[in-house]
Write an enzyme that holds these catalytic residues in place. Structure first.
Site, PDB file in Angstrom:
ATOM      1  N   CYS A   9       0.803  -1.226   0.000  1.00 10.95           N
ATOM      2  CA  CYS A   9       0.000   0.000   0.000  1.00 10.95           C
ATOM      3  C   CYS A   9       0.838   1.278   0.000  1.00 10.95           C
ATOM      4  O   CYS A   9       0.553   2.206  -0.752  1.00 10.95           O
ATOM      5  CB  CYS A   9      -0.973  -0.007   1.170  1.00 10.95           C
ATOM      6  SG  CYS A   9      -0.280  -0.649   2.692  1.00 10.95           S
TER       7      CYS A   9
ATOM      8  N   GLN B 149       1.547   5.229   8.946  1.00 11.34           N
ATOM      9  CA  GLN B 149       0.629   4.225   8.399  1.00 11.34           C
ATOM     10  C   GLN B 149      -0.527   3.934   9.353  1.00 11.34           C
ATOM     11  O   GLN B 149      -0.351   3.811  10.564  1.00 11.34           O
ATOM     12  CB  GLN B 149       1.406   2.945   8.057  1.00 11.34           C
ATOM     13  CG  GLN B 149       2.405   3.194   6.943  1.00 11.34           C
ATOM     14  CD  GLN B 149       3.157   1.966   6.486  1.00 11.34           C
ATOM     15  OE1 GLN B 149       4.351   2.051   6.233  1.00 11.34           O
ATOM     16  NE2 GLN B 149       2.505   0.843   6.334  1.00 11.34           N
TER      17      GLN B 149
ATOM     18  N   GLU C  12       8.525  -4.009   5.759  1.00 10.05           N
ATOM     19  CA  GLU C  12       7.760  -2.936   5.117  1.00 10.05           C
ATOM     20  C   GLU C  12       8.719  -1.930   4.459  1.00 10.05           C
ATOM     21  O   GLU C  12       8.455  -1.432   3.364  1.00 10.05           O
ATOM     22  CB  GLU C  12       6.870  -2.250   6.170  1.00 10.05           C
ATOM     23  CG  GLU C  12       5.920  -1.202   5.633  1.00 10.05           C
ATOM     24  CD  GLU C  12       4.688  -1.788   4.948  1.00 10.05           C
ATOM     25  OE1 GLU C  12       4.577  -3.022   4.841  1.00 10.05           O
ATOM     26  OE2 GLU C  12       3.842  -0.993   4.514  1.00 10.05           O
TER      27      GLU C  12
ATOM     28  N   ARG D 217       3.703   3.150  12.392  1.00 11.39           N
ATOM     29  CA  ARG D 217       2.249   3.003  12.554  1.00 11.39           C
ATOM     30  C   ARG D 217       1.747   4.143  13.434  1.00 11.39           C
ATOM     31  O   ARG D 217       2.294   4.404  14.509  1.00 11.39           O
ATOM     32  CB  ARG D 217       1.942   1.669  13.229  1.00 11.39           C
ATOM     33  CG  ARG D 217       0.476   1.332  13.277  1.00 11.39           C
ATOM     34  CD  ARG D 217      -0.065   0.816  11.976  1.00 11.39           C
ATOM     35  NE  ARG D 217       0.521  -0.452  11.570  1.00 11.39           N
ATOM     36  CZ  ARG D 217       0.492  -0.901  10.323  1.00 11.39           C
ATOM     37  NH1 ARG D 217      -0.098  -0.206   9.361  1.00 11.39           N
ATOM     38  NH2 ARG D 217       1.063  -2.052  10.005  1.00 11.39           N
TER      39      ARG D 217
ATOM     40  N   HIS E  21      -2.929   5.944   4.795  1.00  8.99           N
ATOM     41  CA  HIS E  21      -1.492   6.032   5.012  1.00  8.99           C
ATOM     42  C   HIS E  21      -1.007   7.405   4.531  1.00  8.99           C
ATOM     43  O   HIS E  21      -1.418   7.889   3.475  1.00  8.99           O
ATOM     44  CB  HIS E  21      -0.758   4.971   4.194  1.00  8.99           C
ATOM     45  CG  HIS E  21      -0.844   3.585   4.760  1.00  8.99           C
ATOM     46  ND1 HIS E  21      -1.565   3.251   5.872  1.00  8.99           N
ATOM     47  CD2 HIS E  21      -0.247   2.433   4.346  1.00  8.99           C
ATOM     48  CE1 HIS E  21      -1.426   1.949   6.125  1.00  8.99           C
ATOM     49  NE2 HIS E  21      -0.637   1.433   5.213  1.00  8.99           N
TER      50      HIS E  21
ATOM     51  N   GLN F 248      -5.677   3.586   2.220  1.00 10.02           N
ATOM     52  CA  GLN F 248      -4.919   2.329   2.201  1.00 10.02           C
ATOM     53  C   GLN F 248      -5.747   1.176   1.649  1.00 10.02           C
ATOM     54  O   GLN F 248      -5.205   0.224   1.088  1.00 10.02           O
ATOM     55  CB  GLN F 248      -4.444   2.043   3.634  1.00 10.02           C
ATOM     56  CG  GLN F 248      -3.515   0.874   3.796  1.00 10.02           C
ATOM     57  CD  GLN F 248      -4.247  -0.417   4.084  1.00 10.02           C
ATOM     58  OE1 GLN F 248      -5.305  -0.402   4.723  1.00 10.02           O
ATOM     59  NE2 GLN F 248      -3.709  -1.526   3.622  1.00 10.02           N
TER      60      GLN F 248
HETATM   61  N1  HSE Z   1       1.821  -3.684   5.058  1.00 15.10           N
HETATM   62  C1  HSE Z   1       0.969  -2.545   5.090  1.00 15.10           C
HETATM   63  C2  HSE Z   1       0.778  -2.046   6.473  1.00 15.10           C
HETATM   64  C3  HSE Z   1      -0.364  -2.804   4.505  1.00 15.10           C
HETATM   65  O1  HSE Z   1       1.107  -2.761   7.408  1.00 15.10           O
HETATM   66  O2  HSE Z   1       0.312  -0.931   6.644  1.00 15.10           O
HETATM   67  C4  HSE Z   1      -0.474  -3.562   3.249  1.00 15.10           C
HETATM   68  O3  HSE Z   1       0.320  -3.169   2.185  1.00 15.10           O
END
Ligand code: HSE
Length: 370
Positions: free
Chosen positions: A135, A162, A241, A267, A274, A350
């Site tokens: 994403c 995110q 990620e 996060r 995101h 997202q």
């Molecule tokens: N891996 C991404 C996340 C979501 O943890 O925000 C999916 O692509």
């Protein structure tokens, strides 16, 4: 008429996909068949032609009857069923939202506004596995497409913010439950104009650290907090990620020489959008007006937000973007580091451009409708 099997359509990404398809009147001209891993035989959803019984998503023969399979069931399912289907000689199109197949040589990461050419070449070559991208990567590329297309990107550093949705449906619920726990603990003092704010802070800090908030999904409170770690550890110190940022960007763009992409993935307590703060090293010092024109003109969804407070608050936040397909890009300026250094902030849903929309559009491409 081509048959299209949907797997994982009840989950979060799958639901967004089906909702988008209903809204866009996509359920026509093909036979939709809904699969389930647990409730075969029960009535499926009615997407226009009446409800049919759900078929068994673990039955290779049933799956192999489909011309196209669209899976939002997740990586474990893909790893289990995709090899069995191919081993059984199935030659249909596999369109997937999960990451499992993304980096396989004969799989294409799909983001058609950006890499339609690669998609067409792959279709012409007879490739049959098409996978939506990570994403953050898809959202960054939708925002920065104009600069990549113009060959102006030497490298990108992306610092992400995110949302909970990227971690899953349980995580979104846990975030709100944590917010509720904090609100309950602090409400009386927050609503009392005469209360001491440091006392309120003490209560909230205690609540964040006393183990009473639900943290099964995130492993730590996210509300009134953040978590600078997404996915598993790689050997070189990046998280998975962060690793995806570079490998997927370059695979999507089909670069001959990889463009470095790196940064920290964090996060934050947003629900489903995101955000990313980008530093772009340009290959040359291009005037800002030219940069703006390139970014704004690259695709139908990117929207330039003036670098002003009111416009930023109104249009460049997760809350403003949630549930929509716009990709705003703002806070755009040259940095004090030098004329080749550009900074930008971008936000995207997202679950839409970050997950369901590239998959939906790939299905339409395979069906010859886009
Ligand atoms: N891996 C991404 C996340 C979501 O943890 O925000 C999916 O692509």
């Amino acid at each position: 008429m081509q048959s299209v099997g949907f797997i994982g359509w009840r989950g979060m990404v799958g639901s967004v996909l089906i909702d988008r398809m209903r809204r866009e009147n996509d359920f026509q001209g093909f036979e939709p068949v809904f699969f389930t891993t647990s409730q075969a035989g029960q009535a499926g959803p009615d997407v226009g032609g009446g409800a049919s019984p759900l078929r068994d998503a673990n039955d290779v023969r049933a799956l192999a009857e489909m011309d196209i399979l669209v899976s939002c069931q997740g990586g474990d399912y893909t790893k289990e069923m995709h090899p069995k289907l191919r081993a059984a000689g199935w030659r249909g199109y596999w369109i997937d939202a999960a990451s499992a197949l993304r980096m396989k040589e004969d799989a294409v990461i799909v983001l058609d506004p950006v890499n339609r050419k690669q998609i067409e070449q792959a279709l012409n070559k007879g490739l049959r596995d098409f996978v939506g991208g990570n994403c953050t990567v898809s959202l960054m590329l939708m925002g920065m497409q104009g600069l990549f297309d113009a060959g102006l990107v030497e490298w990108v550093s992306s610092m992400t913010y995110q949302s909970a949705s990227g971690a899953g449906a349980k995580n979104m619920k846990e975030l709100v439950a944590q917010m509720g726990g904090l609100a309950d603990a602090g409400r009386a003092l927050a609503e009392d104009p005469a209360s001491q704010v440091l006392e309120l802070d003490r209560i909230i800090s205690a609540k964040l650290n006393d183990g009473s908030l639900p943290t099964d999904a995130f492993g730590a409170p996210l509300a009134a907090n953040l978590i600078p770690w997404i996915d598993s550890a790689m050997e070189d110190g990046r998280t998975r990620e962060e690793w995806k940022g570079m490998v997927e960007t370059n695979k999507i763009l089909g670069t001959a020489t990889p463009i470095p992409v790196d940064g920290q993935c964090v996060r934050v307590g947003a629900m489903r959008c995101h955000s990313q703060a980008l530093t772009v090293k340009l290959t040359r010092d291009v005037p800002l007006a030219e940069v703006e024109a390139l970014i704004a003109g690259a695709n139908d969804w990117v929207k330039l937000v003036p670098n002003e407070k009111a416009a930023t608050l109104a249009g460049l936040t997760p809350a403003a973007v949630s549930g929509g397909l716009d990709i705003p890009v703002g806070r755009l300026r040259k940095m004090a580091l030098g004329g080749e250094y550009l900074t930008a902030f971008t936000v995207g849903d997202q679950l839409l451009w970050g997950a369901a929309e590239p998959v939906r559009r790939m299905l339409l491409i395979v069906l010859g409708r886009l």
